[in-house]
Design a protein around this motif. Structure first.
Motif, PDB file in Angstrom:
ATOM      1  N   ILE A 133       0.842  -1.205   0.000  1.00  0.00           N
ATOM      2  CA  ILE A 133       0.000   0.000   0.000  1.00  0.00           C
ATOM      3  C   ILE A 133       0.875   1.252   0.000  1.00  0.00           C
ATOM      4  O   ILE A 133       0.626   2.198  -0.737  1.00  0.00           O
ATOM      5  N   VAL A 134       1.889   1.238   0.842  1.00  0.00           N
ATOM      6  CA  VAL A 134       2.750   2.411   0.994  1.00  0.00           C
ATOM      7  C   VAL A 134       3.626   2.653  -0.240  1.00  0.00           C
ATOM      8  O   VAL A 134       3.893   3.791  -0.603  1.00  0.00           O
ATOM      9  N   ASN A 135       4.054   1.593  -0.919  1.00  0.00           N
ATOM     10  CA  ASN A 135       5.039   1.736  -1.981  1.00  0.00           C
ATOM     11  C   ASN A 135       4.521   1.661  -3.410  1.00  0.00           C
ATOM     12  O   ASN A 135       5.272   1.958  -4.330  1.00  0.00           O
ATOM     13  N   CYS A 136       3.272   1.271  -3.620  1.00  0.00           N
ATOM     14  CA  CYS A 136       2.725   1.224  -4.976  1.00  0.00           C
ATOM     15  C   CYS A 136       2.089   2.574  -5.284  1.00  0.00           C
ATOM     16  O   CYS A 136       1.032   2.894  -4.761  1.00  0.00           O
ATOM     17  N   LYS A 137       2.739   3.347  -6.135  1.00  0.00           N
ATOM     18  CA  LYS A 137       2.290   4.733  -6.331  1.00  0.00           C
ATOM     19  C   LYS A 137       0.926   4.845  -7.006  1.00  0.00           C
ATOM     20  O   LYS A 137       0.247   5.847  -6.860  1.00  0.00           O
TER      21      LYS A 137
END
Length: 140
Positions: free
Chosen positions: A92-96
């Motif tokens: 969630i945090v890293n998939c732009k």
């Protein structure tokens, strides 16, 4: 390891979160930053680590004296392990462009319904309030 900033690639995330002891260590560092584990029922800080069960036991005599790192967090009441939860949070945090429950389902090996449930809890925990403060792992 205090945040996802140290984990830059998917390969690093898989390696980091595949070890259950590292997952527990990560959640403990987020939940109890000073390193002192506190019983969620009575508040005592002199708990004993039960190595074979990967949980703590409070020295007070009360119901639910054994507890895991998941108790009192958004991960509580979920049969899924911390490895799947932390990998989903990392995605969630890293998939732009965002991540869907179908993508989570395929990547971590759970049903789409479970992936949707995980996304809802994680998004609620990451939601900002009016003051700009970020949410945390503690269950609402």
């Amino acid at each position: 390891m205090n945040d996802f900033a140290n984990i830059r690639t998917l390969q690093q995330a898989i390696i980091e979160f595949s070890n259950p002891d590292k997952c527990i260590e990560y959640v403990v560092s987020m939940r109890w930053p000073d390193g002192v584990v506190i019983c969620p029922i009575c508040g005592r800080n002199d708990v004993t680590w039960l190595l074979t069960q990967r949980k703590w036991q409070c020295k007070s005599k009360h119901a639910k004296r054994q507890f895991s790192a998941k108790v009192g967090t958004i991960f509580e009441d979920s049969p899924l392990g911390l490895d799947k939860w932390l990998m989903t949070a990392w995605m969630i945090v890293n998939c732009k462009n965002g991540v869907s429950s179908y993508e989570i389902s395929r990547n971590i090996g759970v049903t789409q319904k479970s992936a949707w449930f995980m996304l809802q809890r994680l998004r609620l925990a990451m939601k900002s309030d009016d003051s700009g403060m970020r949410g945390d792992l503690v269950a609402p």
